[in-house]
Design an enzyme around this catalytic site. Sequence first.
Site, short mmCIF file in Angstrom:
data_model
loop_
_atom_site.label_atom_id
_atom_site.label_comp_id
_atom_site.label_asym_id
_atom_site.label_seq_id
_atom_site.Cartn_x
_atom_site.Cartn_y
_atom_site.Cartn_z
N HIS A 6 0.81 -1.23 0.00
CA HIS A 6 0.00 0.00 0.00
C HIS A 6 0.85 1.28 0.00
O HIS A 6 0.30 2.38 0.06
CB HIS A 6 -0.94 0.04 1.21
CG HIS A 6 -1.97 -1.04 1.21
ND1 HIS A 6 -2.83 -1.24 0.15
CD2 HIS A 6 -2.30 -1.99 2.13
CE1 HIS A 6 -3.65 -2.27 0.43
NE2 HIS A 6 -3.33 -2.74 1.62
N ASP B 74 -2.89 -10.56 -2.19
CA ASP B 74 -3.47 -10.07 -0.94
C ASP B 74 -4.96 -9.76 -1.18
O ASP B 74 -5.37 -9.45 -2.30
CB ASP B 74 -2.74 -8.78 -0.53
CG ASP B 74 -3.01 -8.35 0.90
OD1 ASP B 74 -2.19 -8.67 1.77
OD2 ASP B 74 -4.05 -7.70 1.13
N HIS C 2 -6.49 -7.26 -0.26
CA HIS C 2 -6.60 -5.83 -0.55
C HIS C 2 -5.84 -5.50 -1.84
O HIS C 2 -4.80 -6.11 -2.11
CB HIS C 2 -6.00 -5.01 0.60
CG HIS C 2 -6.61 -5.28 1.93
ND1 HIS C 2 -6.07 -6.19 2.83
CD2 HIS C 2 -7.72 -4.79 2.51
CE1 HIS C 2 -6.83 -6.23 3.92
NE2 HIS C 2 -7.85 -5.40 3.75
N ASP D 64 -4.61 -12.84 3.91
CA ASP D 64 -5.89 -12.33 4.40
C ASP D 64 -7.05 -12.69 3.47
O ASP D 64 -8.17 -12.20 3.63
CB ASP D 64 -5.83 -10.80 4.65
CG ASP D 64 -5.06 -10.04 3.61
OD1 ASP D 64 -4.78 -10.60 2.54
OD2 ASP D 64 -4.76 -8.85 3.85
ZN LIG Z 1 -4.17 -7.12 2.92
#
Ligand SMILES: [Zn+2]
Length: 282
Positions: free
Chosen positions: A111, A146, A148, A225
């Site tokens: 990120h 991931d 995200h 995750d």
């Molecule tokens: Zn993540």
Amino acid sequence: MKVIYNFSSVKYEFSGHPESPSRIKIIYESLKDKFEIEEYSQGLDYEEILKVHTRDLFEKVKNGEFIDYDTPNNKEMFRYAVLSVGSALKCVEYLLKGERSFSLSRPPGHHALKDRAGGFCYFNNIGIAVNKILENGKKVLILDLDVHHGNGTEDIFLDRENVLYVSIHQSPLYPGTGLKNISNSYNFPLPPGTDIKTYMEKLEEIEKILKDFSPDYLAISLGLDTLDTDPLGGFALKWSDFYEIGKKIYSWGVPLFVVLEGGYGPDIGRACREFLRGVDGR
Ligand SMILES: [Zn+2]
């Protein structure tokens, strides 16, 4: 498959934060009897970071300035963030020698944009590692698994030559990006509840993209995750599914390395082990 174990990862903690040292401990326990472990503790040339991130962001992390409430910062964090980059760069050394490796390290990185940290990430570990490979004139496909979207990695490589960013992630979910393909970025947003069947279908689509692009190397952002037991993500993958995912990626026959991103639930150790067994062709 060598495991680069950045043991500084277990030395810092922010109380109540899901991105905790126990993540690394759980994974380490699950890997230590199955893989060769190499402890990592060196520093690195800061220039590697500055090739990818702005001087402003670098100084902000270094000086312990406020980033956001998800991404706590203090004067000590810089050292941990640097070591996590170094652990990913170690994987590149092994990759160029023809060996597979996994960076078992925190903080995560995907990120972190060129000029902005956030989402538990300070510097973009995989981004800095891939940048190093691109300097050698090689082609790299980054596969971000991931739950995200890796907005930072996408930002760093958007419109760059010889690199593709490919991500399978949940939508809607933080950070809200990755809803469509742009330039050299291929995004596969999927709803909460996504199971292994849909996941494998997406990997088939990605296989076509990979065959067309024909990369020299594959760089994998491994987020755990996507597990059904993860407190932050909503996908429905079982820990035992990770072997099939790894095996599929192995079948592509492209030399690879793996960097840890997120994953906060109780099954991350065995999911990681199964994934690495898969990509190691075991
Ligand atoms: Zn993540």
